[in-house]
Write a protein that holds these residues in place. Sequence first.
Motif, PDB file in Angstrom:
ATOM      1  N   ASP A  36      64.324  96.505  55.793  1.00 38.62           N
ATOM      2  CA  ASP A  36      63.591  96.319  54.533  1.00 38.62           C
ATOM      3  C   ASP A  36      64.502  96.050  53.344  1.00 38.62           C
ATOM      4  OD1 ASP A  36      64.760  98.740  54.460  1.00 38.62           O
ATOM      5  OD2 ASP A  36      62.972  99.890  53.937  1.00 38.62           O
ATOM      6  N   ASP A  38      66.914  97.868  51.908  1.00 40.16           N
ATOM      7  CA  ASP A  38      67.259  98.913  50.925  1.00 40.16           C
ATOM      8  C   ASP A  38      68.592  99.617  51.217  1.00 40.16           C
ATOM      9  OD1 ASP A  38      66.489 100.304  53.171  1.00 40.16           O
ATOM     10  OD2 ASP A  38      65.166 101.707  52.126  1.00 40.16           O
ATOM     11  N   HIS A  39      69.237  99.324  52.344  1.00 39.70           N
ATOM     12  CA  HIS A  39      70.392 100.131  52.747  1.00 39.70           C
ATOM     13  C   HIS A  39      71.545 100.080  51.729  1.00 39.70           C
ATOM     14  CE1 HIS A  39      72.639 102.599  55.474  1.00 39.70           C
ATOM     15  NE2 HIS A  39      73.628 101.736  55.514  1.00 39.70           N
ATOM     16  N   ASN A  42      70.509 102.046  48.585  1.00 36.58           N
ATOM     17  CA  ASN A  42      70.467 103.472  48.908  1.00 36.58           C
ATOM     18  C   ASN A  42      71.863 104.082  48.957  1.00 36.58           C
ATOM     19  OD1 ASN A  42      67.703 103.457  49.221  1.00 36.58           O
ATOM     20  ND2 ASN A  42      67.745 103.320  51.463  1.00 36.58           N
ATOM     21  N   ALA A  80      65.919 105.923  56.300  1.00 43.90           N
ATOM     22  CA  ALA A  80      66.431 106.682  57.439  1.00 43.90           C
ATOM     23  C   ALA A  80      67.840 107.203  57.157  1.00 43.90           C
ATOM     24  CB  ALA A  80      66.458 105.786  58.677  1.00 43.90           C
ATOM     25  N   ILE A 116      73.724 113.169  63.582  1.00 46.08           N
ATOM     26  CA  ILE A 116      72.933 111.919  63.584  1.00 46.08           C
ATOM     27  C   ILE A 116      72.014 111.878  64.807  1.00 46.08           C
ATOM     28  CG2 ILE A 116      73.173 109.400  63.879  1.00 46.08           C
ATOM     29  CD1 ILE A 116      75.827 109.810  62.131  1.00 46.08           C
ATOM     30  N   GLY A 120      68.129 111.669  64.720  1.00 47.29           N
ATOM     31  CA  GLY A 120      67.537 110.358  65.032  1.00 47.29           C
ATOM     32  C   GLY A 120      67.299 110.077  66.504  1.00 47.29           C
ATOM     33  N   ALA A 122      68.968 108.824  68.815  1.00 47.00           N
ATOM     34  CA  ALA A 122      69.413 107.543  69.380  1.00 47.00           C
ATOM     35  C   ALA A 122      70.594 107.774  70.311  1.00 47.00           C
ATOM     36  CB  ALA A 122      69.817 106.578  68.274  1.00 47.00           C
ATOM     37  N   THR A 128      72.325 101.170  66.323  1.00 48.43           N
ATOM     38  CA  THR A 128      72.269 102.077  65.163  1.00 48.43           C
ATOM     39  C   THR A 128      73.692 102.518  64.831  1.00 48.43           C
ATOM     40  OG1 THR A 128      72.208 104.198  66.312  1.00 48.43           O
ATOM     41  CG2 THR A 128      70.090 103.043  66.037  1.00 48.43           C
ATOM     42  N   GLY A 176      64.707 102.986  64.938  1.00 44.26           N
ATOM     43  CA  GLY A 176      64.652 102.653  63.513  1.00 44.26           C
ATOM     44  C   GLY A 176      63.799 101.428  63.241  1.00 44.26           C
ATOM     45  N   ARG A 177      63.806 101.045  61.959  1.00 45.10           N
ATOM     46  CA  ARG A 177      62.967  99.947  61.487  1.00 45.10           C
ATOM     47  C   ARG A 177      63.250  98.630  62.210  1.00 45.10           C
ATOM     48  NH1 ARG A 177      60.212 100.165  56.642  1.00 45.10           N
ATOM     49  NH2 ARG A 177      61.322 101.996  55.906  1.00 45.10           N
ATOM     50  N   PRO A 191      73.147  97.362  59.783  1.00 44.06           N
ATOM     51  CA  PRO A 191      73.652  97.812  58.479  1.00 44.06           C
ATOM     52  C   PRO A 191      74.252  99.217  58.499  1.00 44.06           C
ATOM     53  CG  PRO A 191      71.263  97.344  58.367  1.00 44.06           C
ATOM     54  CD  PRO A 191      71.732  96.962  59.733  1.00 44.06           C
TER      55      PRO A 191
HETATM   56  P1  ADP Z   1      65.372 102.440  56.630  1.00 43.25           P
HETATM   57  O1  ADP Z   1      65.485 101.812  57.974  1.00 43.25           O
HETATM   58  O2  ADP Z   1      64.421 103.583  56.614  1.00 43.25           O
HETATM   59  O3  ADP Z   1      65.116 101.432  55.546  1.00 43.25           O
HETATM   60  P2  ADP Z   1      68.158 102.418  55.877  1.00 43.25           P
HETATM   61  O4  ADP Z   1      67.955 100.967  55.641  1.00 43.25           O
HETATM   62  O5  ADP Z   1      68.765 103.174  54.758  1.00 43.25           O
HETATM   63  O6  ADP Z   1      66.799 103.111  56.319  1.00 43.25           O
HETATM   64  O7  ADP Z   1      69.098 102.650  57.132  1.00 43.25           O
HETATM   65  C1  ADP Z   1      68.982 101.847  58.268  1.00 43.25           C
HETATM   66  C2  ADP Z   1      70.069 102.243  59.244  1.00 43.25           C
HETATM   67  O8  ADP Z   1      69.818 103.547  59.743  1.00 43.25           O
HETATM   68  C3  ADP Z   1      70.120 101.368  60.456  1.00 43.25           C
HETATM   69  O9  ADP Z   1      70.939 100.243  60.228  1.00 43.25           O
HETATM   70  C4  ADP Z   1      70.678 102.270  61.544  1.00 43.25           C
HETATM   71  O10 ADP Z   1      72.080 102.186  61.626  1.00 43.25           O
HETATM   72  C5  ADP Z   1      70.300 103.642  61.063  1.00 43.25           C
HETATM   73  N1  ADP Z   1      69.262 104.229  61.903  1.00 43.25           N
HETATM   74  C6  ADP Z   1      67.926 104.002  61.851  1.00 43.25           C
HETATM   75  N2  ADP Z   1      67.282 104.766  62.755  1.00 43.25           N
HETATM   76  C7  ADP Z   1      68.238 105.499  63.392  1.00 43.25           C
HETATM   77  C8  ADP Z   1      68.229 106.492  64.431  1.00 43.25           C
HETATM   78  N3  ADP Z   1      67.080 106.907  64.997  1.00 43.25           N
HETATM   79  N4  ADP Z   1      69.408 107.015  64.821  1.00 43.25           N
HETATM   80  C9  ADP Z   1      70.574 106.629  64.241  1.00 43.25           C
HETATM   81  N5  ADP Z   1      70.648 105.708  63.262  1.00 43.25           N
HETATM   82  C10 ADP Z   1      69.507 105.149  62.848  1.00 43.25           C
END
Ligand code: ADP
Length: 215
Positions: A36, A38-39, A42, A80, A116, A120, A122, A128, A176-177, A191
């Motif tokens: 999305d 925002d990383h 954020n 996340a 982590i 999460g 994973a 990820t 994740g997304r 990211p």
């Molecule tokens: P969102 O996906 O909620 O927008 P961010 O964009 O800040 O959150 O972060 C995305 C990153 O988070 C991904 O690139 C990935 O590396 C990490 N991520 C997402 N889900 C998981 C998970 N279940 N376990 C580990 N890392 C994850």
Amino acid sequence: MRTLDVEWAKDWMRRSSATLTEHRMELIDLDRAIGDGDHGENMARGFAVVAQRIDETPPDDVAGVFKLVAQTLMAKVGGAAGPLYGTAFMRAAKASEGDLDAAWVGTLCEAALDGIVARGKATTGEKTMVDAWTPAIAAAKAAADAGRSPAQTLRAAAAAAAEGAEATIPLRATKGRASYLGERSIGHKDPGSTSTAYLLACAADAAEAAESRGR
Ligand code: ADP
Ligand code: MG
């Protein structure tokens, strides 16, 4: 001389704030491709608050710095990544007792990864940040076993994390997304693995600066 002390930890966070601000657009673009977008925002915003709080109320040990990071990221970073990195730094804080030498670098990365994964769920190969932290642990352990300095050990961990991030490109995201994209997530760099590699590079930069001051 102890390289990995509270001054190192504070310097690591200040450098992380600067680096994540510098690479904000790159992280935004990576997250736009498979998430999305925002990383970058954020992470840059979260670590700017971390750096500010460290200057306002300086913690007096490494664990205190990591606790401050954890609390700030949990409160200030959405998505996340906030809770994931927050848990990583909370576990890192708990693992920051005793001798913080080269061998501890592997312990630090392992604690972060455990947090982590606890959060999460994973495993490796799911595209990820786990794919950056996992090779960092092995590289740190190998470097420390080979008698490298704390800075060299952190540099090895950072290099392995950067390679791990590159290696996420051909992967299909299953957590994740990005997992919503299925096959379309293939061909893009994750990211969160990228920001992990930047964070570890900043830890190595701060340790190198400390080692050269101590010489
Ligand atoms: P969102 O996906 O909620 O927008 P961010 O964009 O800040 O959150 O972060 C995305 C990153 O988070 C991904 O690139 C990935 O590396 C990490 N991520 C997402 N889900 C998981 C998970 N279940 N376990 C580990 N890392 C994850
Ligand atoms: Mg996102």
